[in-house]
Enzyme design. Sequence first.
Site, mmCIF file in Angstrom:
data_model
loop_
_atom_site.group_PDB
_atom_site.id
_atom_site.type_symbol
_atom_site.label_atom_id
_atom_site.label_comp_id
_atom_site.label_asym_id
_atom_site.label_seq_id
_atom_site.Cartn_x
_atom_site.Cartn_y
_atom_site.Cartn_z
ATOM 1 N N LYS A 137 -24.405 14.518 132.245
ATOM 2 C CA LYS A 137 -24.175 14.097 130.861
ATOM 3 C C LYS A 137 -25.476 14.176 130.083
ATOM 4 O O LYS A 137 -26.551 13.931 130.642
ATOM 5 C CB LYS A 137 -23.665 12.638 130.869
ATOM 6 N N GLU A 187 -23.956 -2.698 121.223
ATOM 7 C CA GLU A 187 -24.323 -2.538 122.637
ATOM 8 C C GLU A 187 -25.547 -3.359 123.033
ATOM 9 O O GLU A 187 -26.637 -3.155 122.502
ATOM 10 C CB GLU A 187 -24.582 -1.049 122.909
HETATM 11 C C1 LIG Z 1 -25.633 7.368 120.870
HETATM 12 C C2 LIG Z 1 -24.843 6.528 120.197
HETATM 13 O O1 LIG Z 1 -23.926 5.733 120.797
HETATM 14 C C3 LIG Z 1 -23.793 5.693 122.205
HETATM 15 C C4 LIG Z 1 -22.898 6.743 122.690
HETATM 16 C C5 LIG Z 1 -21.564 6.496 122.931
HETATM 17 C C6 LIG Z 1 -20.637 7.636 123.315
HETATM 18 O O2 LIG Z 1 -21.105 8.745 123.507
HETATM 19 O O3 LIG Z 1 -19.431 7.424 123.397
HETATM 20 C C7 LIG Z 1 -21.043 5.201 122.818
HETATM 21 C C8 LIG Z 1 -21.855 4.159 122.578
HETATM 22 C C9 LIG Z 1 -23.313 4.299 122.576
HETATM 23 O O4 LIG Z 1 -23.796 4.016 123.840
HETATM 24 C C10 LIG Z 1 -24.980 6.348 118.722
HETATM 25 O O5 LIG Z 1 -24.249 5.522 118.171
HETATM 26 O O6 LIG Z 1 -25.807 7.022 118.110
#
Ligand SMILES: C=C(O[C@@H]1C=C(C(=O)O)C=C[C@H]1O)C(=O)O
Length: 387
Positions: A137, A187
Amino acid sequence: MDVVSSPDPATPADLAARYQRGDFLFTTAQRALLAQGTIRTVTETDPRRLASVIPGVLAETGAPLAVGVLPFDTGPDTKVPGYLVVPRTVHRSEGAPSLPREVLPAPVRVRAVPSPSQHMEAVRSAVAALASRELRKAVLARALDLEFDSPVPAESIVRNLAVGNPRHFTYAAELPGGRSLVGATPELLLRRTGRTVFSSPHAGSMPRSADPVTDRANGEALRTSRKDQLEHAVVIDYVVEALRPFCRSLDVPAGPELVTTPAIWHLRTPITGELADPDVTALDLAAALHPTPAICGTPTDEARELVQELEPFDRDYYAGAVGWVDAAGDGEWAVAIRCAEIASTSMRLYAGGGIVPASDPQAELDETTAKFRTLLTAMGLEDLAGV
Ligand SMILES: C=C(O[C@@H]1C=C(C(=O)O)C=C[C@H]1O)C(=O)O
């Protein structure tokens, strides 16, 4: 002694109302923390070293806590330091702030960096690189640059963020060079309260919709998406492995739960542990956990390298960590997303998403567009969300 840590009669709304650029504000559903003035700043590119010097600095200054930020890139070649401030005064209050919404001026210029089509191209390149470089990822972000004809009203943005996201973590922190980081993230990288450590990784996202039927369908689609379950599992595996050496017990639910912010559906797994060594501080733990695959990728170093190759900007403090640590080692560190860096009359908003082999470029673009909404809504600029 200069430090005041007052059991303040101020409400969370009072603290948010008092916030001014240069201060540190951190509000949650349970409480608000406002730190003002500077007794000392501590700047260090190695987050573990930063964590190790803070207890001594707090003991020496007699200050109750330190506040600040870790950058996204904490690798050995980073140029961006962790930046902690020992504040002169600290005010805390129970509850979430409630304030009237403030009206903000509109920007005079808006620019997407990269352009939406370039972001989709980067997603395609990332998908190809996952296969050729054996990555599970990588998280790709894009930015929106806004320019104003007067100083950016950081104070109003922060208050609107706190009012619009009362269940989450609204933050404002000073950055080196007189800039500010503001945002509202769902988060929590971790909270340490005595021997208990709690982390709530989020990964897997779908936009909210104003139409209730579409909205519910988006949530259901996320809950049952194998692609998002995979994206999420990669993060949980990492966080559990990173916490395990510090904990004598860890409680990890079997699967994620579906949660919302006003802009996004997410998958989240709340993880609770009991620390083996009570001397490990919240900042030690943040330094050990950051960057999780929620904002970087897996394996970490290779994912960070790919991110830096594909993104046409430096993330700086976006996708870093923001929070506080006190003299007892307790503290809270949130993942610095749904945020913007503010200079004088300009600001840069950031939004990213996890890329796995099954990622679709258009869906990834739409996800970042939805994530910009947290900031844009606080600025009364919902209409810009399609840029
Ligand atoms: C990277 C971001 O968010 C992150 C990425 C996520 C995802 O890919 O689903 C979800 C929550 C966060 O951990 C952002 O908001 O910029």
